[in-house]
Design a protein around this motif. Structure first.
Motif, short mmCIF file in Angstrom:
data_model
loop_
_atom_site.label_atom_id
_atom_site.label_comp_id
_atom_site.label_asym_id
_atom_site.label_seq_id
_atom_site.Cartn_x
_atom_site.Cartn_y
_atom_site.Cartn_z
N LYS A 11 0.92 -1.16 0.13
CA LYS A 11 0.08 0.06 0.17
C LYS A 11 0.83 1.14 0.07
CE LYS A 11 -3.45 -2.56 2.69
NZ LYS A 11 -4.27 -2.57 1.76
N GLN A 12 0.37 2.46 -0.26
CA GLN A 12 1.26 3.73 -0.29
C GLN A 12 1.25 4.40 1.19
OE1 GLN A 12 2.78 4.92 -2.95
NE2 GLN A 12 2.23 2.87 -3.79
N ILE A 13 0.68 3.59 1.95
CA ILE A 13 0.56 3.85 3.57
C ILE A 13 1.93 3.66 4.07
CG2 ILE A 13 -0.53 3.59 5.78
CD1 ILE A 13 -3.12 3.05 4.13
N GLN A 14 2.45 4.49 4.88
CA GLN A 14 3.88 4.33 5.42
C GLN A 14 3.50 4.36 7.18
OE1 GLN A 14 7.46 5.98 4.31
NE2 GLN A 14 6.82 6.55 2.41
N LEU A 15 3.17 3.39 7.92
CA LEU A 15 3.04 3.38 9.20
C LEU A 15 4.47 3.81 9.96
CD1 LEU A 15 0.96 0.25 9.49
CD2 LEU A 15 0.22 2.94 9.01
N GLN A 16 4.46 5.06 10.51
CA GLN A 16 5.67 5.62 11.08
C GLN A 16 5.73 5.39 12.80
OE1 GLN A 16 6.35 9.36 9.07
NE2 GLN A 16 7.48 7.93 7.53
N GLN A 17 4.43 5.23 13.37
CA GLN A 17 4.33 5.40 14.79
C GLN A 17 3.13 4.47 15.22
OE1 GLN A 17 4.67 9.21 16.54
NE2 GLN A 17 4.31 8.66 18.65
N GLY A 18 3.50 3.94 16.24
CA GLY A 18 2.16 3.30 16.79
C GLY A 18 2.03 3.36 18.33
N ASN A 19 0.97 3.30 18.93
CA ASN A 19 0.75 3.52 20.42
C ASN A 19 -0.53 2.62 20.69
OD1 ASN A 19 0.49 4.17 23.06
ND2 ASN A 19 -0.15 6.04 22.54
N GLY A 20 -0.52 1.65 21.34
CA GLY A 20 -1.74 0.54 21.68
C GLY A 20 -2.36 0.03 20.48
N TYR A 22 -3.51 2.06 18.14
CA TYR A 22 -3.54 2.92 17.00
C TYR A 22 -2.13 3.13 16.11
CZ TYR A 22 -7.85 4.64 19.27
OH TYR A 22 -9.13 4.61 19.64
N VAL A 23 -2.16 3.53 15.06
CA VAL A 23 -1.02 3.76 14.09
C VAL A 23 -0.97 4.86 13.52
CG1 VAL A 23 -0.13 1.31 14.05
CG2 VAL A 23 -1.68 2.17 12.27
N PHE A 24 -0.32 5.77 13.18
CA PHE A 24 0.15 7.01 12.60
C PHE A 24 1.00 6.73 11.01
CE2 PHE A 24 -0.80 7.60 16.86
CZ PHE A 24 -1.77 8.34 16.76
N ASP A 25 0.33 7.51 9.93
CA ASP A 25 1.05 7.07 8.70
C ASP A 25 2.19 8.41 8.54
OD1 ASP A 25 -0.58 9.30 7.82
OD2 ASP A 25 -1.59 7.97 6.51
N GLN A 26 2.71 8.33 7.19
CA GLN A 26 3.48 9.67 6.92
C GLN A 26 3.01 10.93 6.90
OE1 GLN A 26 2.41 7.18 4.87
NE2 GLN A 26 2.33 7.89 2.75
N TYR A 31 -5.17 5.63 12.50
CA TYR A 31 -5.89 4.27 12.05
C TYR A 31 -6.00 3.61 13.37
CZ TYR A 31 -3.87 5.48 7.24
OH TYR A 31 -3.55 6.04 6.08
N LEU A 32 -7.17 2.88 13.49
CA LEU A 32 -7.29 1.85 14.16
C LEU A 32 -6.65 0.55 13.71
CD1 LEU A 32 -10.82 1.72 15.99
CD2 LEU A 32 -8.69 1.27 17.11
N ASP A 33 -5.84 0.26 14.27
CA ASP A 33 -5.02 -1.06 13.63
C ASP A 33 -5.75 -2.37 13.90
OD1 ASP A 33 -3.30 -2.85 12.37
OD2 ASP A 33 -1.45 -2.13 13.61
N PHE A 34 -6.46 -2.77 13.26
CA PHE A 34 -7.11 -4.39 13.23
C PHE A 34 -6.59 -5.16 12.41
CE2 PHE A 34 -11.39 -3.82 15.75
CZ PHE A 34 -10.87 -2.82 16.45
N THR A 35 -5.08 -5.06 11.92
CA THR A 35 -4.36 -6.00 11.39
C THR A 35 -3.45 -6.85 12.28
OG1 THR A 35 -2.38 -4.86 10.72
CG2 THR A 35 -4.43 -4.65 9.25
N SER A 36 -3.03 -5.80 13.37
CA SER A 36 -2.00 -6.25 14.31
C SER A 36 -0.70 -7.09 13.63
CB SER A 36 -2.67 -7.22 15.40
OG SER A 36 -3.49 -6.49 16.27
N GLY A 37 -0.47 -6.21 12.55
CA GLY A 37 0.74 -6.75 11.76
C GLY A 37 0.52 -8.34 11.51
N ILE A 38 -0.66 -8.86 11.01
CA ILE A 38 -1.25 -9.97 10.65
C ILE A 38 -1.16 -10.94 11.77
CG2 ILE A 38 -1.40 -11.87 9.08
CD1 ILE A 38 -0.07 -10.01 6.81
N ALA A 39 -1.99 -10.57 13.17
CA ALA A 39 -1.95 -11.40 14.26
C ALA A 39 -0.61 -11.43 15.04
CB ALA A 39 -2.58 -12.77 14.04
N VAL A 40 0.20 -10.35 15.00
CA VAL A 40 1.36 -10.33 15.58
C VAL A 40 1.29 -9.39 16.93
CG1 VAL A 40 3.89 -9.72 15.35
CG2 VAL A 40 2.70 -11.03 13.63
N THR A 41 1.37 -8.18 16.57
CA THR A 41 1.18 -7.31 17.93
C THR A 41 -0.01 -7.27 18.58
OG1 THR A 41 0.15 -5.54 16.52
CG2 THR A 41 2.70 -5.85 16.70
#
Length: 384
Positions: A11-20, A22-26, A31-41
Motif C-alpha cells: 500500500k502507499q501507506i507508511q506506518l511510522q508510529q504506533g501506540n496501543g 493506533y498507528v499513524f502514517d507519513q 488509524y485503528l490497527d485491526f491487522t496487528s501486523g497480521i496477528a502479531v502485535t
C-alpha cells in the motif's frame, strides 16, 4: 526505482508510529490497527511492559548461540508447556521455521514420509512448508516440491478416512484456517482426526502460528476442540513483533531430535526470549483470556446483527478476536475502511479479516464497528 525485490503488493501507506491499537502514517493520519501486523502485535504497539523487557535485556546480552545454556529459553519453554500435554520446546525465528521443524521431526520420529494436510491451508513459504500448504497460488513457478504431502478437502471426513493409513507419518492442520478464509470445521471433523491419529499411531501436528497465544480466547486454539496434539507450532503473537517462533512437542519425540538433528543460529536468543516471556506473562492470565473471549463474542454478534441483512454478506465466522467477514467486494471494502481510518487484511478472495489487539477496549471495538457499518452502507448504496 526501489532497491527491493517486488515480493509484496504494498500500500502507499507508511506506518511510522504506533501506540496501543493506533498507528499513524507519513501524513500523521490516525488509524485503528485491526491487522496487528497480521496477528502479531497482540498487545498493541509499544506496550510498556514489553518495551521495558526489551530495554532491560538489551543492556545485558542479546545473543550467545545455542552452544551455551540460555536460562530464559528454559523459563519460556516451561511457560509454554505448562498445563498442556506438551513437554518440550524448540525455538526458532518464524512460523515457517517452526513448521519446518515439525515436518522434520515427524518424519524422523515415525520413519514414515506421508503427511496429510488440507486444501486452503497455509503453513509457510519455505520449500517444506510451502509443500505442506494447500494453496496452489503459493507454489506456482517453483518447480517440483516435496512430494510426500497429500492435500485433502477441509472438513471432509469421508476423504480423510479414505486416504489415511499406517503409512501416514502425520496429519498437519490449522484448527482455524487463517489465510484460507477463517474456516472452522465441524466439531465431528476434529474428533475424527483425533480418532484416526490414535488408530494408526499418526502424529497430530497443529499449526497455531496465527491462532495461538490467546488469539481465540484460549492459550492455544486446539483447546476449543478437545484435541490432543503431538506437536504444536507457534510464532506471530509470541513476540508481539519481535521475531520468534517455537515448536512444542511431547517428550517421546525427544529421541528423534538429539544433538545435530536440527538447529538455528538466532532462534531462542536471550533478547527474543525476554520479550516473549513478558508477552506471555500478560496474555496467559485467565482473566485476560476470558476478556478476549468476551470481547470477541460480543463483537462477532454485533457484526452479525448489523451485516447479515446485506445480501452481499454471506457469513461472519471466527473465534475470539480472529474474525472473518465473507462478502462480495471485500477488496474494495478494505480500501474504504482504510479511508475511514480502520486497517484490516484479507483472508482468501472474499474475506475481510479482523485482528484487533487482544487488549483492545470495548469503545475501540465500537468505533471499529461504526466504521465498518458506514462503509458497508455506502458500498451497498453504490451497488444498489
Amino acid at each position: 526505482m526501489s532497491a527491493l525485490f517486488p515480493t509484496y503488493k504494498r500500500k502507499q501507506i507508511q506506518l511510522q508510529q504506533g501506540n496501543g491499537p493506533y498507528v499513524f502514517d507519513q501524513n500523521n493520519k490516525k488509524y485503528l490497527d485491526f491487522t496487528s501486523g497480521i496477528a502479531v502485535t497482540s498487545l498493541g504497539h509499544c506496550h510498556p511492559e514489553v518495551v521495558a523487557a526489551l530495554q532491560k535485556q538489551s543492556e545485558c546480552i542479546w545473543h550467545t548461540s545455542n552452544l551455551f545454556q540460555i536460562q530464559k529459553q528454559e523459563l519460556l519453554a516451561e511457560t509454554l508447556v505448562k498445563n498442556t500435554n506438551m513437554d518440550l520446546a524448540f525455538f526458532c525465528n518464524s512460523g515457517a521455521e517452526a513448521n519446518e521443524a515439525a515436518i522434520k521431526l515427524a518424519k524422523k520420529f515415525t520413519k514414515k514420509n506421508k503427511i496429510i494436510t488440507f486444501n486452503d491451508s497455509f503453513h509457510g513459504r519455505t520449500f517444506g512448508s510451502m509443500s505442506a500448504t494447500g494453496q496452489q497460488k503459493i507454489k506456482d513457478g517453483f518447480g517440483p516440491l516435496v512430494s510426500t504431502f497429500l492435500h485433502l478437502p477441509w472438513n471432509d471426513i469421508s476423504q480423510l478416512e479414505k486416504h489415511t493409513d499406517g503409512e501416514t507419518a502425520a496429519i498437519m492442520m490449522e484448527v482455524i484456517q487463517g489465510e484460507g478464509g477463517i474456516k472452522i470445521a465441524d466439531f465431528n471433523f476434529y474428533k475424527k482426526v483425533q480418532e484416526i491419529c490414535k488408530k494408526y499411531d499418526i502424529l497430530l501436528i497443529i499449526d497455531e502460528v496465527q491462532t495461538g497465544i490467546g488469539r481465540t480466547g484460549k492459550r492455544y486454539a486446539y483447546e476449543h476442540f478437545g484435541l490432543d496434539p503431538d506437536i504444536v507450532t507457534l510464532a506471530k503473537g509470541l513476540g508481539n513483533g519481535f521475531p520468534i517462533g517455537a515448536m512444542l512437542g511431547k517428550r517421546k519425540l525427544a529421541e528423534a531430535f538429539g544433538p545435530g538433528s536440527h538447529g538455528t543460529t538466532f532462534g531462542g536468543n536471550p533478547l527474543a526470549c525476554a520479550i516473549s516471556q513478558s508477552v506471555l506473562n500478560i496474555i496467559f492470565q485467565d482473566e485476560f483470556l476470558k476478556e478476549v473471549e468476551r470481547k470477541g463474542k460480543n463483537f462477532k454478534e454485533q457484526l452479525e446483527d448489523h451485516l447479515l441483512s446485506y445480501p452481499s454478506v454471506n457469513e461472519i465466522r471466527g473465534e475470539g478476536l480472529l474474525i472473518g467477514i465473507e462478502c462480495d467486494h471485500a477488496g474494495e471494502i478494505i480500501v474504504n475502511l482504510e479511508n475511514e481510518g480502520l486497517l484490516t487484511v484479507p483472508a482468501g478472495e472474499r474475506v475481510i479479516r479482523l485482528l484487533p489487539p487482544l487488549n483492545v477496549k470495548d469503545e475501540e471495538l465500537t468505533s471499529a464497528l461504526n466504521k465498518i457499518l458506514a462503509v458497508f452502507h455506502n458500498i451497498h448504496e453504490t451497488v444498489s
